[in-house]
Design a protein around this motif. Sequence first.
Motif, PDB file in Angstrom:
ATOM      1  N   ALA A 110      37.606  30.484  32.534  1.00 11.26           N
ATOM      2  CA  ALA A 110      36.851  31.706  32.839  1.00 11.26           C
ATOM      3  C   ALA A 110      36.565  31.807  34.324  1.00 11.26           C
ATOM      4  N   ILE A 111      36.250  30.653  34.949  1.00 15.18           N
ATOM      5  CA  ILE A 111      36.010  30.651  36.406  1.00 15.18           C
ATOM      6  C   ILE A 111      37.272  31.103  37.139  1.00 15.18           C
ATOM      7  N   ALA A 112      38.417  30.554  36.730  1.00 14.99           N
ATOM      8  CA  ALA A 112      39.675  30.892  37.400  1.00 14.99           C
ATOM      9  C   ALA A 112      40.001  32.366  37.243  1.00 14.99           C
ATOM     10  N   ILE A 113      39.803  32.907  36.031  1.00 19.91           N
ATOM     11  CA  ILE A 113      40.093  34.323  35.813  1.00 19.91           C
ATOM     12  C   ILE A 113      39.169  35.181  36.676  1.00 19.91           C
ATOM     13  N   GLY A 114      37.885  34.836  36.686  1.00 20.21           N
ATOM     14  CA  GLY A 114      36.952  35.589  37.516  1.00 20.21           C
ATOM     15  C   GLY A 114      37.311  35.515  38.984  1.00 20.21           C
ATOM     16  N   ALA A 115      37.672  34.297  39.446  1.00 23.92           N
ATOM     17  CA  ALA A 115      38.037  34.124  40.849  1.00 23.92           C
ATOM     18  C   ALA A 115      39.326  34.861  41.186  1.00 23.92           C
ATOM     19  N   LEU A 116      40.305  34.768  40.302  1.00 19.61           N
ATOM     20  CA  LEU A 116      41.579  35.433  40.559  1.00 19.61           C
ATOM     21  C   LEU A 116      41.440  36.950  40.548  1.00 19.61           C
ATOM     22  N   SER A 117      40.604  37.475  39.653  1.00 21.38           N
ATOM     23  CA  SER A 117      40.404  38.923  39.639  1.00 21.38           C
ATOM     24  C   SER A 117      39.685  39.374  40.908  1.00 21.38           C
ATOM     25  N   GLU A 175      43.129  55.895  52.664  1.00 19.29           N
ATOM     26  CA  GLU A 175      43.423  54.629  52.005  1.00 19.29           C
ATOM     27  C   GLU A 175      42.372  54.202  50.982  1.00 19.29           C
ATOM     28  N   ALA A 176      41.117  54.598  51.201  1.00 17.70           N
ATOM     29  CA  ALA A 176      40.053  54.122  50.310  1.00 17.70           C
ATOM     30  C   ALA A 176      40.322  54.449  48.839  1.00 17.70           C
ATOM     31  N   PRO A 177      40.678  55.696  48.498  1.00 14.70           N
ATOM     32  CA  PRO A 177      40.945  55.974  47.074  1.00 14.70           C
ATOM     33  C   PRO A 177      42.070  55.118  46.498  1.00 14.70           C
ATOM     34  N   TRP A 178      43.131  54.915  47.289  1.00 13.92           N
ATOM     35  CA  TRP A 178      44.238  54.097  46.812  1.00 13.92           C
ATOM     36  C   TRP A 178      43.820  52.638  46.649  1.00 13.92           C
ATOM     37  N   MET A 179      43.030  52.124  47.598  1.00 11.56           N
ATOM     38  CA  MET A 179      42.573  50.737  47.519  1.00 11.56           C
ATOM     39  C   MET A 179      41.711  50.512  46.273  1.00 11.56           C
ATOM     40  N   ILE A 180      40.801  51.450  46.038  1.00 13.19           N
ATOM     41  CA  ILE A 180      39.907  51.323  44.889  1.00 13.19           C
ATOM     42  C   ILE A 180      40.701  51.432  43.584  1.00 13.19           C
ATOM     43  N   GLY A 181      41.628  52.390  43.530  1.00 12.64           N
ATOM     44  CA  GLY A 181      42.451  52.556  42.337  1.00 12.64           C
ATOM     45  C   GLY A 181      43.320  51.341  42.070  1.00 12.64           C
ATOM     46  N   ALA A 182      43.937  50.803  43.123  1.00 16.06           N
ATOM     47  CA  ALA A 182      44.796  49.629  42.967  1.00 16.06           C
ATOM     48  C   ALA A 182      43.979  48.413  42.539  1.00 16.06           C
ATOM     49  N   THR A 183      42.774  48.289  43.087  1.00 17.74           N
ATOM     50  CA  THR A 183      41.902  47.176  42.710  1.00 17.74           C
ATOM     51  C   THR A 183      41.576  47.236  41.227  1.00 17.74           C
ATOM     52  N   PHE A 184      41.209  48.423  40.757  1.00 17.05           N
ATOM     53  CA  PHE A 184      40.868  48.581  39.343  1.00 17.05           C
ATOM     54  C   PHE A 184      42.069  48.289  38.451  1.00 17.05           C
ATOM     55  N   LEU A 213      33.295  48.559  48.176  1.00 16.55           N
ATOM     56  CA  LEU A 213      33.643  49.100  46.853  1.00 16.55           C
ATOM     57  C   LEU A 213      34.728  48.293  46.145  1.00 16.55           C
ATOM     58  N   PRO A 214      35.864  47.993  46.791  1.00 23.74           N
ATOM     59  CA  PRO A 214      36.838  47.133  46.093  1.00 23.74           C
ATOM     60  C   PRO A 214      36.266  45.754  45.773  1.00 23.74           C
ATOM     61  N   ALA A 215      35.424  45.235  46.675  1.00 22.08           N
ATOM     62  CA  ALA A 215      34.818  43.925  46.430  1.00 22.08           C
ATOM     63  C   ALA A 215      33.899  43.970  45.218  1.00 22.08           C
ATOM     64  N   VAL A 216      33.132  45.061  45.069  1.00 23.09           N
ATOM     65  CA  VAL A 216      32.244  45.196  43.909  1.00 23.09           C
ATOM     66  C   VAL A 216      33.061  45.220  42.619  1.00 23.09           C
ATOM     67  N   LEU A 217      34.224  45.862  42.640  1.00 23.46           N
ATOM     68  CA  LEU A 217      35.072  45.894  41.449  1.00 23.46           C
ATOM     69  C   LEU A 217      35.512  44.488  41.050  1.00 23.46           C
ATOM     70  N   GLY A 218      35.903  43.691  42.063  1.00 23.75           N
ATOM     71  CA  GLY A 218      36.344  42.332  41.760  1.00 23.75           C
ATOM     72  C   GLY A 218      35.198  41.419  41.357  1.00 23.75           C
ATOM     73  N   ILE A 219      34.084  41.499  42.106  1.00 24.95           N
ATOM     74  CA  ILE A 219      32.940  40.623  41.836  1.00 24.95           C
ATOM     75  C   ILE A 219      32.221  41.053  40.565  1.00 24.95           C
ATOM     76  N   GLY A 220      32.019  42.372  40.400  1.00 24.75           N
ATOM     77  CA  GLY A 220      31.263  42.872  39.258  1.00 24.75           C
ATOM     78  C   GLY A 220      31.950  42.637  37.932  1.00 24.75           C
ATOM     79  N   ASN A 221      33.243  42.391  37.958  1.00 21.96           N
ATOM     80  CA  ASN A 221      33.966  42.159  36.714  1.00 21.96           C
ATOM     81  C   ASN A 221      33.696  40.777  36.139  1.00 21.96           C
ATOM     82  N   ASP A 222      33.229  39.836  36.981  1.00 18.16           N
ATOM     83  CA  ASP A 222      33.036  38.456  36.531  1.00 18.16           C
ATOM     84  C   ASP A 222      32.083  38.359  35.348  1.00 18.16           C
TER      85      ASP A 222
END
Length: 860
Positions: A381-388, A681-690, A740-749
């Motif tokens: 679970a740690i690895a998945i959270g970190a990788l995401s 770029e922001a919309p594309w970055m956020i979309g790609a992150t999600f 915003l992209p960071a929140v998507l990655g961190i908030g998913n943990d």
Amino acid sequence: MDALFEALRPLARGIVRRAWLVLGVALLLAAGGLSLAVQLRIDTDLSKLIPDSYPSVQALEELRQTVGGESEAAVGIVSPSFEANKAYAEALIDTLDALRSARTGEPYFNRVDYRRETAFLEDNALYFATPEELDELETYLEAEIEDAKLAANPFFFDLGDDFEDEEEADSTGLQLATVYDEIVGTEYPISPDSTALVLRLYPSGAQTNIDFIREAYAALEATTAALEPASFHPAMTVTLAGRLQRQLVEVDTIRRDVLGSFGAGVGTVLLLVVLYFLYKSYRARAGGRFQARLLAAEVVRAPVMAVLIGLPLLMSLCWTFGTAYLAFGMLNLMTSTLGLVLFGLGIDFGIHFYARYTEERGEGASVEEAVETTFVGTGQAIAIGALSTASALFVLVVADFKGFSEFGFIAGTGVLFALIAMTVVLPALIAVFERLRLLNLQATAPETPMATGASRPFGAARPVLVGSALAVVAALVFLPAVEFEYRFGELEPTYEDYNERREVIRRVYGSDGSRRNPAYVLLDDPAEAFAVEATVENLIAQDTTSPTVDRIETLQDRFPLTEAGQQARLDRIAEIRTLLADPFIQQETSTDLDRLRRASQTTSPISLDEVPEFLRNRFTTKTGEIGTFAIIYPAVGLSDGRNSMAFAEDIGTITTADGTVYHAGSTSLVAADMFRLMQQEAPWMIGATFLIVLVLMGINFRSVRWAALAVVPLVVGVLWMLLLMEIFGLRLNFYNLVVLPAVLGIGNDAGVHLVHRYREEGRGSIRRVLRSTGEHVAMGSFTTMIGFAGLLLSFHPGLKSIGILAVIGIGATLLAALLFLPALLQELERRRDVPEAAPTNGESVTSPPAPTAPAPDQAR
């Protein structure tokens, strides 16, 4: 993923058995990383945030190399005596050549603005006036003659009908007086009351080199003190200021902010984590009774816990910023904050690993067995959270905007290093501490499970779902109202000490608002100036609804270089002499007319050698070429990014009538490109992150329904974040947009850990999962929030906005995971619509485990 971690069991055993070797290698790499990291510097230059291939960046760099920057050092000399001020200024100027860099031997300053040869200009001022200014002067004189004629007519009665015309004439007169003062000025740069004199010193080195600026100001400060101002006048004060100093103040303030926030944040995070684990250990050992001796023993272990959790993470930071130095050599405004952020984020992994390890040890497992089980179970679970999280951050690397790309690379690398530190170095350190008996976790007794409460359903599920749904709807309704902050002034700090020093300089030069933020167009030949000027003048004439350009200025305007131009200028001056000789105003002796009569006496061309040096310098390159650039002044304030983009749209690229293309250079045009990049770029970055988060969830759970359950709290939390932004009037800006992209990655943990554990436990385990994994998830999110919250202490509003948005975003996603997700699972259980749980020993777990068999990850 399960098979992969099962295959890594030997690695976990090897880490424990060779713990000293693992620690030795990790410390050696950390020492190497630290030696590189200490060489990192913070670069506040916005032009470094977009690619070098952009025309605006290339034009600005060429401008700096050819003409030099606009930044200067300033020395304000104040006393009641002008003569004393003048004597001190001349003494200081005599020492400037001796102020040289100890490294290069070059002088710090190569030019100084001091004395102007005003007598020459007073005799020839009209020769240096532009054609437009001469037109205004002729109009003014013709109006003066007409007024004099009417006043001499005995039959003329002034009935006030021409009041507006008189106002216009007065306005023209004031404008001409301003132009005259600009051309001629005063002999010395002094205030109106002659008590303040200012020297402006232009540096010879790179104006983005903070070390150079620091050395130059230190040398200047030592010299000004050594000259003993009081010996020139007892009341004399000397103040060092200038725009170069603002760069120095800004960098030093950000560095203090970062270091101060890092110290406070790291201390807070470690204290919180240590207290949390000491409490868990005491609670398990005390068995529900207060035991003072046991509590004291746990407190004594606090330093050991701080080292155990903090040391691996500090190692990962050394690796990260050592890599950042090798990759970039510098930190920008966004990446300068990452030390504290990565500490708060990386410790999350340590919390989950250590919490599971203590549970395994508390149940009697050996060190090797506990590490192995933790590595294979919770490690997944740690690895998945970190990788995401890392993948979400690495998405930013492809962005042209370096605020995104460098932040993404360093943060993503830091997350992976933190993962390695907490799954490799931490277990090695645990093994060493266990052998040295600094830890004794085997004696921990299992905590009595909550036989009845653990299986109770999650209360108030439906009200939580209804309230959450209403909040989501409100967020979607108000989503278009979330605004972007374009005003740079709202994101810049106020430097009180610098502002006080600047006021001394403004006593002489004023705010100089009409000449701020010009753009420069470099020319290969002075003759090209005419075509560029004609193109810009045509733009000004056509753009009457939303003009962004005030005027264009070239040396050829002020000083004709061709014979035809020189003769045309002399002819215009002769016409003005004729007007001044008109009988109706010939006898008038006003100050303005007397100055014009003296200024119109030029009858032959003036050579470049006769032009005062200070006037030539304004249009001279570093190599001595004269007249090879044009200056374009904006008609709007460029502190607003929207104005910067409009100004760049008008004059960023200039195509003359013959098809020649020129690119203007200025920091404002670079800022305009930066805003455009972010918007694109922001919309594309956020979309790609999600999208990457979704893909990783699918790979991890191998089930669309389980992956959707893990992602739902993230989506709901982000929408809640946007709703809170609108409620509290917060805006996105070019600093916090990177979050915003960071929140998507961190908030998913949080969702990943809870769903992963619930999937293992099966139906009826919601409360038990919240009590164990939910507790760890909350602790991990709190530490990450504290890491970002350190930026709330920042003096810099832009950096503070990063912390505010991150805390709100991570907090909202955590709240969604702890409230909305359990309520959703409870409702799905009620409808018997929960997906099948993860296989355990080849079978599906479809009912709650017996109360007497606590989950492996249950908190002790």
